[in-house]
Design an enzyme around this catalytic site. Sequence first.
Site, mmCIF file in Angstrom:
data_model
loop_
_atom_site.group_PDB
_atom_site.id
_atom_site.type_symbol
_atom_site.label_atom_id
_atom_site.label_comp_id
_atom_site.label_asym_id
_atom_site.label_seq_id
_atom_site.Cartn_x
_atom_site.Cartn_y
_atom_site.Cartn_z
ATOM 1 N N ASN A 98 0.834 -1.204 0.000
ATOM 2 C CA ASN A 98 0.000 0.000 0.000
ATOM 3 C C ASN A 98 0.865 1.250 0.000
ATOM 4 O OD1 ASN A 98 -2.112 -1.774 0.127
ATOM 5 N ND2 ASN A 98 -2.422 -1.552 2.341
ATOM 6 N N VAL A 99 0.316 2.292 -0.581
ATOM 7 C CA VAL A 99 1.036 3.578 -0.660
ATOM 8 C C VAL A 99 0.321 4.647 0.174
ATOM 9 C CG1 VAL A 99 2.022 3.063 -2.935
ATOM 10 C CG2 VAL A 99 -0.207 4.187 -2.809
ATOM 11 N N ASP A 100 -0.720 4.198 0.948
ATOM 12 C CA ASP A 100 -1.578 5.168 1.639
ATOM 13 C C ASP A 100 -1.005 5.684 2.958
ATOM 14 O OD1 ASP A 100 -3.838 2.382 2.368
ATOM 15 O OD2 ASP A 100 -2.088 3.059 3.497
ATOM 16 N N HIS A 115 6.069 -0.388 -2.636
ATOM 17 C CA HIS A 115 5.710 0.367 -3.845
ATOM 18 C C HIS A 115 5.722 1.878 -3.637
ATOM 19 C CE1 HIS A 115 3.434 -3.534 -5.073
ATOM 20 N NE2 HIS A 115 4.711 -3.595 -5.355
ATOM 21 N N CYS A 126 16.905 14.756 -11.357
ATOM 22 C CA CYS A 126 18.156 14.722 -10.560
ATOM 23 C C CYS A 126 18.087 13.699 -9.427
ATOM 24 C CB CYS A 126 18.459 16.118 -9.983
ATOM 25 S SG CYS A 126 17.372 16.590 -8.618
ATOM 26 N N CYS A 144 10.853 20.180 -8.811
ATOM 27 C CA CYS A 144 11.969 19.831 -7.948
ATOM 28 C C CYS A 144 12.614 21.103 -7.370
ATOM 29 C CB CYS A 144 13.007 19.039 -8.742
ATOM 30 S SG CYS A 144 14.516 18.724 -7.816
ATOM 31 N N THR A 185 -4.614 -8.994 0.261
ATOM 32 C CA THR A 185 -3.975 -8.838 -1.043
ATOM 33 C C THR A 185 -4.450 -9.924 -1.994
ATOM 34 O OG1 THR A 185 -1.877 -8.703 -2.262
ATOM 35 C CG2 THR A 185 -1.888 -10.134 -0.331
ATOM 36 N N GLU A 212 -11.910 -13.403 0.063
ATOM 37 C CA GLU A 212 -12.129 -14.454 -0.941
ATOM 38 C C GLU A 212 -10.817 -15.213 -1.144
ATOM 39 O OE1 GLU A 212 -13.241 -11.946 -4.209
ATOM 40 O OE2 GLU A 212 -11.150 -11.464 -4.675
ATOM 41 N N ALA A 228 -10.754 -7.934 7.132
ATOM 42 C CA ALA A 228 -9.559 -7.863 7.989
ATOM 43 C C ALA A 228 -9.849 -7.145 9.304
ATOM 44 C CB ALA A 228 -8.442 -7.156 7.234
HETATM 45 C C1 BV8 Z 1 8.109 -5.119 -12.138
HETATM 46 C C2 BV8 Z 1 2.004 1.748 -6.601
HETATM 47 C C3 BV8 Z 1 9.971 -5.574 -13.502
HETATM 48 C C4 BV8 Z 1 1.395 2.691 -7.595
HETATM 49 C C5 BV8 Z 1 1.601 -0.499 -7.485
HETATM 50 C C6 BV8 Z 1 2.489 -7.928 -18.101
HETATM 51 C C7 BV8 Z 1 2.650 -6.643 -18.590
HETATM 52 C C8 BV8 Z 1 3.281 -5.646 -17.838
HETATM 53 C C9 BV8 Z 1 3.772 -5.932 -16.570
HETATM 54 C C10 BV8 Z 1 3.615 -7.223 -16.105
HETATM 55 C C11 BV8 Z 1 2.983 -8.200 -16.847
HETATM 56 N N1 BV8 Z 1 2.972 -9.335 -16.108
HETATM 57 C C12 BV8 Z 1 3.577 -9.109 -14.925
HETATM 58 C C13 BV8 Z 1 3.988 -7.832 -14.916
HETATM 59 C C14 BV8 Z 1 4.694 -7.191 -13.815
HETATM 60 C C15 BV8 Z 1 3.744 -6.302 -13.039
HETATM 61 C C16 BV8 Z 1 2.560 -7.089 -12.541
HETATM 62 O O1 BV8 Z 1 2.669 -7.854 -11.599
HETATM 63 N N2 BV8 Z 1 1.418 -6.877 -13.212
HETATM 64 C C17 BV8 Z 1 0.213 -7.557 -12.836
HETATM 65 C C18 BV8 Z 1 -0.968 -6.674 -13.215
HETATM 66 C C19 BV8 Z 1 0.190 -8.901 -13.533
HETATM 67 N N3 BV8 Z 1 4.538 -5.845 -11.932
HETATM 68 C C20 BV8 Z 1 5.234 -4.724 -12.079
HETATM 69 O O2 BV8 Z 1 5.188 -4.012 -13.065
HETATM 70 C C21 BV8 Z 1 6.180 -4.420 -10.943
HETATM 71 N N4 BV8 Z 1 7.470 -4.173 -11.469
HETATM 72 O O3 BV8 Z 1 7.696 -6.242 -12.299
HETATM 73 O O4 BV8 Z 1 9.271 -4.659 -12.673
HETATM 74 C C22 BV8 Z 1 11.119 -4.819 -14.048
HETATM 75 C C23 BV8 Z 1 12.402 -5.230 -13.699
HETATM 76 C C24 BV8 Z 1 13.480 -4.557 -14.272
HETATM 77 C C25 BV8 Z 1 13.275 -3.479 -15.141
HETATM 78 C C26 BV8 Z 1 11.977 -3.069 -15.451
HETATM 79 C C27 BV8 Z 1 10.879 -3.745 -14.912
HETATM 80 C C28 BV8 Z 1 5.718 -3.173 -10.212
HETATM 81 C C29 BV8 Z 1 4.413 -3.446 -9.546
HETATM 82 C C30 BV8 Z 1 4.066 -2.285 -8.633
HETATM 83 C C31 BV8 Z 1 2.995 -1.436 -9.277
HETATM 84 N N5 BV8 Z 1 2.580 -0.377 -8.333
HETATM 85 N N6 BV8 Z 1 1.286 0.460 -6.591
HETATM 86 C C32 BV8 Z 1 0.040 3.168 -7.140
HETATM 87 O O5 BV8 Z 1 -0.617 2.488 -6.342
HETATM 88 O O6 BV8 Z 1 -0.351 4.251 -7.604
HETATM 89 S S1 BV8 Z 1 0.715 -1.935 -7.473
HETATM 90 C C33 BV8 Z 1 -0.754 -1.667 -6.680
HETATM 91 O O7 BV8 Z 1 -1.652 -2.656 -7.129
HETATM 92 C C34 BV8 Z 1 -0.687 -1.886 -5.210
HETATM 93 O O8 BV8 Z 1 0.475 -1.363 -4.649
HETATM 94 C C35 BV8 Z 1 -0.785 -3.366 -5.054
HETATM 95 O O9 BV8 Z 1 0.450 -3.980 -5.122
HETATM 96 C C36 BV8 Z 1 -1.575 -3.759 -6.273
HETATM 97 C C37 BV8 Z 1 -2.984 -4.147 -5.917
HETATM 98 O O10 BV8 Z 1 -2.868 -5.366 -5.291
HETATM 99 P P1 BV8 Z 1 -3.557 -5.595 -3.864
HETATM 100 O O11 BV8 Z 1 -2.915 -4.725 -2.859
HETATM 101 O O12 BV8 Z 1 -3.569 -7.039 -3.639
HETATM 102 O O13 BV8 Z 1 -5.005 -5.031 -4.027
HETATM 103 P P2 BV8 Z 1 -6.157 -5.608 -4.953
HETATM 104 O O14 BV8 Z 1 -7.106 -4.485 -5.132
HETATM 105 O O15 BV8 Z 1 -5.550 -6.287 -6.133
HETATM 106 O O16 BV8 Z 1 -6.831 -6.755 -4.069
HETATM 107 C C38 BV8 Z 1 -7.453 -6.403 -2.858
HETATM 108 C C39 BV8 Z 1 -7.574 -7.707 -2.081
HETATM 109 O O17 BV8 Z 1 -8.099 -7.401 -0.800
HETATM 110 C C40 BV8 Z 1 -8.515 -8.690 -2.740
HETATM 111 O O18 BV8 Z 1 -7.961 -9.997 -2.630
HETATM 112 C C41 BV8 Z 1 -9.785 -8.567 -1.889
HETATM 113 O O19 BV8 Z 1 -10.482 -9.801 -1.796
HETATM 114 C C42 BV8 Z 1 -9.214 -8.233 -0.542
HETATM 115 N N7 BV8 Z 1 -10.107 -7.441 0.305
HETATM 116 C C43 BV8 Z 1 -10.926 -6.427 -0.043
HETATM 117 N N8 BV8 Z 1 -11.517 -5.931 1.067
HETATM 118 C C44 BV8 Z 1 -11.041 -6.626 2.119
HETATM 119 C C45 BV8 Z 1 -10.139 -7.595 1.644
HETATM 120 N N9 BV8 Z 1 -9.487 -8.454 2.459
HETATM 121 C C46 BV8 Z 1 -9.754 -8.374 3.771
HETATM 122 N N10 BV8 Z 1 -10.605 -7.471 4.316
HETATM 123 C C47 BV8 Z 1 -11.271 -6.596 3.516
HETATM 124 N N11 BV8 Z 1 -12.129 -5.723 4.060
HETATM 125 ZN ZN ZN Z 2 15.697 17.745 -9.529
#
Ligand code: BV8
Ligand code: ZN
Length: 242
Positions: A98-100, A115, A126, A144, A185, A212, A228
């Site tokens: 999370n970023v919050d 993240h 820079c 900046c 997650t 889920e 949670a």
């Molecule tokens: C990397 C910051 C390599 C920004 C975030 C195909 C094409 C392109 C890329 C990829 C690809 N396949 C794989 C990739 C890599 C990609 C990736 O994984 N993509 C996914 C979509 C397949 N990953 C990346 O790009 C990462 N970097 O791989 O770099 C590289 C190496 C060298 C050189 C260059 C590149 C970077 C990933 C980070 C992205 N930034 N956040 C911003 O937020 O503005 S990700 C962002 O989404 C979050 O930080 C978090 O990680 C993600 C969401 O996931 P969750 O947190 O799990 O949330 P979600 O909504 O998905 O699920 C919520 C869950 O909670 C559910 O399960 C739900 O049931 C549950 N829930 C809901 N309510 C409750 C609950 N549980 C309990 N109680 C409740 N009340």
């Molecule tokens: Zn700068």
Amino acid sequence: MQNELGTPEYTQSMVVLTGAGISAESGVPTYRGTEGLWRNHCPQDLATPGAFSRDPDLVWDFYKWRRELVTSCEPNLAHLTLVEMEKQFENFFIITQNVDGLHQRAGSKNVLELHGSLWKIKCTQCGDRWQDFQIPLPAGNPICPSCGSLARPDVVWFGEPLERDILEQAHALSASADWMLVVGTSASIQPANILPLIAREVGARIIEINLEPTPLSAEASLTLKGPAGEVLPSWWDRIRHG
Ligand code: BV8
Ligand code: ZN
């Protein structure tokens, strides 16, 4: 089931991997479903370097909106339970996707932000980076202070690598965990979603808390289904009072 699993000892290493679901009950939209949409854009489309270079104003509007939204949200009982747990365990770390910033606002100390953060900004040129909690941010896009270039949110966008030292710390914590709680997650984002597998490799017991099933559920020693904010405090109560 808890008996087979045993009960965490405070001398053991407890690592907690959190995702958007832990903040859902605080009112922060997750990335799934329609509640995560903003002006009909989904986060995955805006949280990318391409989106920022095409339209920095739009991406800054998205992040400014999220900063203001999160400011009106409060940490919930799940965040607060982790603060209580941190006081008991000798080795306790939160690795959050999370970023919050809600873990820190709740009072958690050992928090690794995989993240980045809505509250950090960095220069596109820079490398200068700083914290900024101003609400609202001044009109226009942040600049900046060191070199006058356009600044960007200091978060990891899709397609960007995670900071090496942050990822190395997360790997090391996961590889020395006795327990890993995985809370709210979808386990869908790489490389965050390999951390529980690293922990399991070294024999850590994995407890998943989610509404889920997820791709991780099959690997978990125990899955606690439910919000949670309810499930984590009641699990912690059972652990504390035996
Ligand atoms: C990397 C910051 C390599 C920004 C975030 C195909 C094409 C392109 C890329 C990829 C690809 N396949 C794989 C990739 C890599 C990609 C990736 O994984 N993509 C996914 C979509 C397949 N990953 C990346 O790009 C990462 N970097 O791989 O770099 C590289 C190496 C060298 C050189 C260059 C590149 C970077 C990933 C980070 C992205 N930034 N956040 C911003 O937020 O503005 S990700 C962002 O989404 C979050 O930080 C978090 O990680 C993600 C969401 O996931 P969750 O947190 O799990 O949330 P979600 O909504 O998905 O699920 C919520 C869950 O909670 C559910 O399960 C739900 O049931 C549950 N829930 C809901 N309510 C409750 C609950 N549980 C309990 N109680 C409740 N009340
Ligand atoms: Zn700068």
